[in-house]
Motif scaffolding. Structure first.
Motif: not given
Length: 326
Positions: A55-56, A60-61, A92-94, A99-100
């Motif tokens: 999901k994460s 991001v994508d 890094h992955e964000r 992000h909230h």
């Protein structure tokens, strides 16, 4: 978290996508335009799924392609701490996507209620749309997702109990994406993910967090103390208190057996969580929520390119059609 071998995926066990995909480039960013007509509902994208399904990564994508910002709806990841055990997405992955409600609540805070989450997340949605951005809600806590989205929320009722019915009347214009993986494949990868998290330092993280005063019955646990891994290893640490410079190779057979028992409990409890999450999504779907199911099984069995050209491409198509709809 560390990269796995080519056989297993990183973090949430979804193929880690490269920052640029030649087959999907150039990325088409669909700008969000905020409608000032108060009679029209704000558009939001919600990414659902069991733990470990990706999901994460998908959030991001999609956020990078549709000018979005992400709102976390995982009740444990709301707390600040235990980044490995709670499997928080790394900086890094964000990929620079804001992000909230991720790691914003102090460790010593008690249970965050669904009502409070509804208030906090609603405020985040308003702030994001005021900037002309797309709110992307992602997380496995379906009770929080329900509380945020339904028009008429009753904090005294458990919508997922056997008796109450779930309303399909929502206060936002919603696009639901459900990342799903076949049971056998997901079970295998969740087990491997626990091993990876331990290799990445989860045992040491839990050891530093251990407090004998918080040990004991899981029924009294609140907030971050409900994290899978804490109660299982708390029982281990009661028998074998954390030591500095302790070497696994020097453990006696009894200590090794206690450790393995804790690890097995974590794997079993993670799987039970995944099954509960899937059951709740299916109940929401059967209650009239239009949830698009994305089958990510093939990508787990092969390569990240398969994820890229199946789950991601299909998601982009669904979201693009949603945003163009009046």
């Amino acid at each position: 978290m560390q990269e796995l071998t080519s056989t297993f995926f990183s973090r949430s066990l979804v193929p880690r996508l490269p920052t640029s995909s030649p087959r999907l480039q150039p990325r088409s960013v669909v700008p969000m335009t905020v409608c000032m007509d108060q009679s029209r509902k704000e558009k939001v994208v919600i990414i659902m799924g069991a733990t470990g399904t990706g999901k994460s990564r998908l959030s991001v994508d999609l956020a990078t392609r549709f000018s979005g910002e992400i709102i976390n709806s995982d009740k444990i990841q709301l707390y600040n701490g235990l980044e490995i055990a709670t499997n928080q997405i790394t900086i890094h992955e964000r990929c620079g996507v804001p992000h909230h409600l991720l790691g914003v609540i102090p460790l010593d805070e008690g249970e965050l209620t669904a009502s409070k989450f509804r208030s906090l997340a609603s405020q985040s949605i308003s702030e994001i749309t005021s900037r002309g951005k797309l709110p992307v809600i992602v997380g496995g806590s379906n009770s929080f997702i329900h509380a945020l989205l339904v028009e008429h929320f009753d904090p005294e009722t458990n919508p997922f109990s056997s008796k109450p019915s779930i309303s399909s009347e929502l206060r936002y214009d919603c696009c639901f994406l459900w990342v799903d993986v076949s049971v056998s494949v997901l079970f295998h990868y969740l087990s491997k993910r626990v091993d990876q998290m331990l290799e990445s330092g989860m045992f040491e993280e839990l050891a530093s967090f251990y407090n004998p005063r918080h040990s004991g019955s899981t029924t009294t646990r609140t907030g971050i103390h409900k994290t899978i891994g804490l109660p299982e290893f708390d029982r281990y640490f009661q028998l074998y208190p954390p030591e500095k410079n302790a070497k696994v190779g020097e453990w006696d057979p009894a200590r090794k057996a206690a450790y393995e028992e804790a690890v097995q409990e974590i794997k079993e409890n993670t799987w039970q969580l995944a099954k509960k999450q899937i059951a709740r999504i299916m109940k929401l779907r059967s209650s009239g929520w239009e949830i698009h199911r994305l089958d990510a099984t093939a990508s787990f069995r092969s390569s990240r390119e398969v994820w890229d050209m199946t789950v991601l491409v299909e998601s982009i198509k669904i979201v693009k059609s949603f945003l163009l709809k009046d």
